[in-house]
Write an enzyme that holds these catalytic residues in place. Structure first.
Site, PDB file in Angstrom:
ATOM      1  N   ARG A 122     -38.520 -10.387  97.206  1.00  0.00           N
ATOM      2  CA  ARG A 122     -39.674 -11.269  97.442  1.00  0.00           C
ATOM      3  C   ARG A 122     -40.233 -11.865  96.156  1.00  0.00           C
ATOM      4  O   ARG A 122     -41.417 -12.163  96.051  1.00  0.00           O
ATOM      5  CB  ARG A 122     -40.785 -10.547  98.200  1.00  0.00           C
ATOM      6  CG  ARG A 122     -40.370 -10.136  99.592  1.00  0.00           C
ATOM      7  CD  ARG A 122     -41.568  -9.811 100.468  1.00  0.00           C
ATOM      8  NE  ARG A 122     -41.120  -9.127 101.671  1.00  0.00           N
ATOM      9  CZ  ARG A 122     -41.048  -7.800 101.757  1.00  0.00           C
ATOM     10  NH1 ARG A 122     -41.433  -7.040 100.767  1.00  0.00           N
ATOM     11  NH2 ARG A 122     -40.610  -7.255 102.869  1.00  0.00           N
ATOM     12  N   LYS A 144     -40.088 -25.981  91.665  1.00  0.00           N
ATOM     13  CA  LYS A 144     -39.293 -26.281  92.853  1.00  0.00           C
ATOM     14  C   LYS A 144     -37.928 -25.634  92.716  1.00  0.00           C
ATOM     15  O   LYS A 144     -37.245 -25.810  91.713  1.00  0.00           O
ATOM     16  CB  LYS A 144     -39.095 -27.787  93.002  1.00  0.00           C
ATOM     17  CG  LYS A 144     -40.282 -28.513  93.587  1.00  0.00           C
ATOM     18  CD  LYS A 144     -39.836 -29.913  93.987  1.00  0.00           C
ATOM     19  CE  LYS A 144     -40.976 -30.733  94.519  1.00  0.00           C
ATOM     20  NZ  LYS A 144     -40.502 -32.073  94.935  1.00  0.00           N
ATOM     21  N   GLU A 186     -35.021 -40.469  84.972  1.00  0.00           N
ATOM     22  CA  GLU A 186     -36.274 -39.732  85.198  1.00  0.00           C
ATOM     23  C   GLU A 186     -37.254 -39.957  84.043  1.00  0.00           C
ATOM     24  O   GLU A 186     -38.472 -39.976  84.238  1.00  0.00           O
ATOM     25  CB  GLU A 186     -36.006 -38.222  85.375  1.00  0.00           C
ATOM     26  CG  GLU A 186     -35.112 -37.871  86.550  1.00  0.00           C
ATOM     27  CD  GLU A 186     -35.835 -37.794  87.908  1.00  0.00           C
ATOM     28  OE1 GLU A 186     -37.073 -37.913  87.949  1.00  0.00           O
ATOM     29  OE2 GLU A 186     -35.130 -37.636  88.928  1.00  0.00           O
ATOM     30  N   LYS A 230     -44.911 -34.400  83.505  1.00  0.00           N
ATOM     31  CA  LYS A 230     -44.661 -33.580  84.690  1.00  0.00           C
ATOM     32  C   LYS A 230     -45.631 -32.406  84.759  1.00  0.00           C
ATOM     33  O   LYS A 230     -46.155 -32.071  85.817  1.00  0.00           O
ATOM     34  CB  LYS A 230     -43.223 -33.076  84.714  1.00  0.00           C
ATOM     35  CG  LYS A 230     -42.953 -32.181  85.908  1.00  0.00           C
ATOM     36  CD  LYS A 230     -41.639 -32.403  86.587  1.00  0.00           C
ATOM     37  CE  LYS A 230     -41.582 -31.623  87.886  1.00  0.00           C
ATOM     38  NZ  LYS A 230     -40.280 -31.648  88.523  1.00  0.00           N
ATOM     39  N   GLU A 240     -47.447 -30.070  95.998  1.00  0.00           N
ATOM     40  CA  GLU A 240     -47.097 -31.379  96.503  1.00  0.00           C
ATOM     41  C   GLU A 240     -47.932 -31.818  97.691  1.00  0.00           C
ATOM     42  O   GLU A 240     -47.425 -32.413  98.630  1.00  0.00           O
ATOM     43  CB  GLU A 240     -45.616 -31.385  96.910  1.00  0.00           C
ATOM     44  CG  GLU A 240     -45.016 -32.757  96.816  1.00  0.00           C
ATOM     45  CD  GLU A 240     -43.486 -32.714  96.784  1.00  0.00           C
ATOM     46  OE1 GLU A 240     -42.908 -31.718  97.203  1.00  0.00           O
ATOM     47  OE2 GLU A 240     -42.915 -33.686  96.305  1.00  0.00           O
ATOM     48  N   ARG A 244     -48.830 -34.823  93.252  1.00  0.00           N
ATOM     49  CA  ARG A 244     -47.441 -34.535  92.887  1.00  0.00           C
ATOM     50  C   ARG A 244     -46.451 -35.486  93.560  1.00  0.00           C
ATOM     51  O   ARG A 244     -45.335 -35.686  93.065  1.00  0.00           O
ATOM     52  CB  ARG A 244     -47.115 -33.084  93.243  1.00  0.00           C
ATOM     53  CG  ARG A 244     -45.760 -32.639  92.730  1.00  0.00           C
ATOM     54  CD  ARG A 244     -45.651 -31.125  92.722  1.00  0.00           C
ATOM     55  NE  ARG A 244     -44.320 -30.721  92.320  1.00  0.00           N
ATOM     56  CZ  ARG A 244     -44.003 -29.505  91.900  1.00  0.00           C
ATOM     57  NH1 ARG A 244     -44.938 -28.590  91.831  1.00  0.00           N
ATOM     58  NH2 ARG A 244     -42.794 -29.209  91.542  1.00  0.00           N
ATOM     59  N   ASN A 248     -42.122 -38.461  93.079  1.00  0.00           N
ATOM     60  CA  ASN A 248     -41.020 -38.895  93.932  1.00  0.00           C
ATOM     61  C   ASN A 248     -40.757 -40.389  93.821  1.00  0.00           C
ATOM     62  O   ASN A 248     -40.003 -40.953  94.617  1.00  0.00           O
ATOM     63  CB  ASN A 248     -41.302 -38.518  95.388  1.00  0.00           C
ATOM     64  CG  ASN A 248     -41.215 -37.022  95.581  1.00  0.00           C
ATOM     65  OD1 ASN A 248     -40.339 -36.362  95.025  1.00  0.00           O
ATOM     66  ND2 ASN A 248     -42.137 -36.466  96.337  1.00  0.00           N
ATOM     67  N   HIS A 251     -37.402 -41.870  94.586  1.00  0.00           N
ATOM     68  CA  HIS A 251     -36.634 -40.833  95.281  1.00  0.00           C
ATOM     69  C   HIS A 251     -36.487 -41.105  96.774  1.00  0.00           C
ATOM     70  O   HIS A 251     -35.621 -40.518  97.411  1.00  0.00           O
ATOM     71  CB  HIS A 251     -37.262 -39.457  95.067  1.00  0.00           C
ATOM     72  CG  HIS A 251     -37.010 -38.896  93.692  1.00  0.00           C
ATOM     73  ND1 HIS A 251     -37.440 -39.537  92.551  1.00  0.00           N
ATOM     74  CD2 HIS A 251     -36.356 -37.789  93.274  1.00  0.00           C
ATOM     75  CE1 HIS A 251     -37.070 -38.831  91.492  1.00  0.00           C
ATOM     76  NE2 HIS A 251     -36.407 -37.767  91.896  1.00  0.00           N
ATOM     77  N   HIS A 255     -32.819 -40.708  97.416  1.00  0.00           N
ATOM     78  CA  HIS A 255     -32.259 -39.583  98.174  1.00  0.00           C
ATOM     79  C   HIS A 255     -31.351 -40.059  99.299  1.00  0.00           C
ATOM     80  O   HIS A 255     -30.294 -39.490  99.556  1.00  0.00           O
ATOM     81  CB  HIS A 255     -33.379 -38.741  98.779  1.00  0.00           C
ATOM     82  CG  HIS A 255     -33.803 -37.617  97.886  1.00  0.00           C
ATOM     83  ND1 HIS A 255     -34.970 -36.903  98.090  1.00  0.00           N
ATOM     84  CD2 HIS A 255     -33.229 -37.070  96.790  1.00  0.00           C
ATOM     85  CE1 HIS A 255     -35.084 -35.985  97.147  1.00  0.00           C
ATOM     86  NE2 HIS A 255     -34.041 -36.064  96.340  1.00  0.00           N
ATOM     87  N   HIS A 268     -27.581 -37.811  90.639  1.00  0.00           N
ATOM     88  CA  HIS A 268     -28.949 -37.900  91.157  1.00  0.00           C
ATOM     89  C   HIS A 268     -29.763 -38.956  90.398  1.00  0.00           C
ATOM     90  O   HIS A 268     -30.420 -39.807  91.000  1.00  0.00           O
ATOM     91  CB  HIS A 268     -29.630 -36.528  91.066  1.00  0.00           C
ATOM     92  CG  HIS A 268     -31.078 -36.546  91.445  1.00  0.00           C
ATOM     93  ND1 HIS A 268     -31.502 -36.806  92.736  1.00  0.00           N
ATOM     94  CD2 HIS A 268     -32.201 -36.369  90.708  1.00  0.00           C
ATOM     95  CE1 HIS A 268     -32.830 -36.776  92.765  1.00  0.00           C
ATOM     96  NE2 HIS A 268     -33.281 -36.519  91.559  1.00  0.00           N
TER      97      HIS A 268
END
Lengths: 365, 365
Positions: A122, A144, A186, A230, A240, A244, A248, A251, A255, A268
């Protein structure tokens, strides 16, 4: 030049250190964090060949017991099955809650190691040592983590903050040129969404497409400013829910394009570059952004050697349909991040499908 | 009688509602939390047969779109493979970040649904509707989620707090008697570690081994006090760095015994009962606890129809070795929770292996 950026999150604060040669200080830096003795270093064969022994030597000199494991390289192994292997090794070596997984590699290694650390017992400690430009300025920061579902990228994951992000710009020397260019997408993103000064610095450089053409001062400046951008955004919004989302930028369509080409045709960052061109054009068509600024952005993308058109043979209606599958869809509406000026964006789910279609048609190759 | 217990955690606060018949208020209660429209109800075939339709009707009446999925029943399906199935259904039905997974079932359903919710899109909402006594007083509260590794229970998991825990005591009517008894072990645990008044109430009841012998007031009292105990501990220490460790009373040896019998011979609660007897005896031998109190504890365990001896043919050295594999091991030392009086315990990793051995020998059947 070296710098330390502090990420302040209610749950857990940590530092991003940017310093040439710092790979050899890994053990020392981890020791100062009072982490447990056991370390599982996760990498991939290529990266490990270059930097594995140095990382391990530094850890051992600081008193850590280290085992290492190399993931098979590539996005197509970013699966739960690969995570199972990490679990098996964690069990064999009896990693404890105070133990640490160290991710030495690019975005795939970082995301997977982070997810394994997030879910073993955990949650145990993770230290990120990004070795690609993309991972340094983006994926290693912010917590993330995740793996791909057969039908979608990063659909399985968790938020899990690292205990330390150690960035040694010198390791970029072994990064393939195409990977470097992809990471630059980026960097440009931070210029557009957050940091007009970074944008201007990028404009001032004659080249952006190869590391060896860039002054080392500029590299350090780029890394520090991108990480700072960032970190600021993530500190203000860890999970997010609001701000945040601006990260994106590029993206949404990025994506979709990446996924529809099965994550093979495009890196990417290349997909994000295409997505930024698209988002910029959408913003211009909606009257949110000046055409001249969109052109400045696209010039940076081109200077970085990145594509600005859609891959051939990609059906536009298929792209539009794929947008619905994105994690960022809310109540069925596709969310876009759109620039309003250099260094500033807004988030909206009010983009007419016709506008998206028109922009994609103009970008067809 | 109905009660609402508030769990206060910095990250996320939520309510535990204990009220007979409240299954039919599920939709209403979820609607008041402003969760997204899409719900994936996860259950198992037996539980779903009894309560699935009522839960779905309540959700639909409140305007939710519901899909449901039944996990194969039993701890042996508590694996990453089963989680993959939940992911597939989440993808097919395009669950979004605002969507909710509802766990309708015992501990296995709750842990797995919680883990799937924790890791789908890096975390979506989960609502827990525990249907076993064990799940009501323990596993549904506190945000622990997870699945088993082939070589150890709950080694893979995450902390993920529910948005709501809805406890309807009436559903205990369909719980098999052995499951009820197993749950009672955790109830007794709260009496020993936290709530002397609960302990006294349990002593006052002539029977503890079957639901039909217990007054419904006592059931409500037991549920409310147990949940209150867990909620207080969890609120003070969400991630098990300190106080929360006391909830592991009986679990150190319990887990080892359960694991060595392959999770088949004993229910979790039965193993915890054995573990509490062992921990109590260890505490007595170390001079921490009065023998009379240990006997009072053991009398409650017996009155609940729970075993107090080790399963036959279990090698004691094998148990001692297995203790090392526990998640709670720190720097190689086995951590025990030991009572000092009724309602109070301390955590220690200073138990001599010889003492453990001696107690286990006395408990051999």
């Amino acid at each position: 030049m070296s710098s330390v950026i502090k990420v302040d999150i209610p749950e857990k604060s940590y530092e991003i250190s940017v310093a040439p040669g710092s790979l050899d200080q890994l053990g020392e830096q981890m020791a100062s964090l009072k982490l447990g003795k056991k370390v599982l270093l996760v990498s991939n064969p290529m990266i490990f060949k270059h930097y594995g022994e140095r990382a391990i030597a530094s850890l051992q000199n600081a008193g850590f017991e280290v085992v290492s494991y190399n993931l098979p390289p590539g996005e197509r192994y970013k699966t739960l099955n690969s995570i199972q292997k990490i679990y098996d090794i964690a069990l064999e070596n009896r990693l404890e809650r105070s133990s640490t997984m160290v991710a030495l590699g690019g975005g795939v290694v970082g995301d997977m190691t982070g997810f394994a650390a997030a879910t073993w017992l955990r949650g145990i400690n993770v230290v990120q040592i990004p070795t690609s430009l993309l991972a340094m300025v983006d994926s290693a920061i912010g917590g993330k983590t995740g793996v791909n579902h057969p039908h979608g990228k990063n659909l399985i994951g968790a938020f899990h903050q690292p205990s330390l992000v150690l960035i040694d710009p010198e390791v970029l020397k072994t990064l393939p040129a195409r990977e470097f260019r992809a990471g630059m997408a980026e960097v440009i993103k931070y210029g557009v969404i957050w940091d007009a000064e970074l944008f201007t610095q990028l404009e001032a450089s004659k080249h952006l497409d190869q590391l060896r053409y860039l002054k080392s001062d500029l590299i350090n400046y780029i890394l520090t400013h991108s990480c700072q951008g960032k970190a600021e955004v993530v500190s203000k919004d860890e999970k997010e829910s609001g701000l945040r989302a601006i990260l994106n930028y590029g993206h949404t369509i990025g994506h979709a394009v990446e996924s529809l080409t099965n994550y093979r045709l495009l890196k990417h960052g290349e997909a994000v570059g295409i997505g930024m061109v698209a988002a910029g054009e959408i913003a211009v068509k909606l009257g949110l952004w000046q055409k001249a600024d969109a052109e400045r952005q696209n010039a940076l993308i081109k200077k970085s050697g990145l594509p600005t058109q859609l891959p051939a043979d990609l059906d536009i209606e298929t792209i539009i349909d794929a947008l619905q599958l994105d994690k960022k869809v809310k109540s069925g509406k596709v969310r876009f991040v759109l620039p309003t000026q250099i260094g500033e964006v807004k988030v909206t789910d009010e983009v007419p499908t016709d506008t998206i279609r028109q922009v994609l048609q103009e970008m067809a190759s």
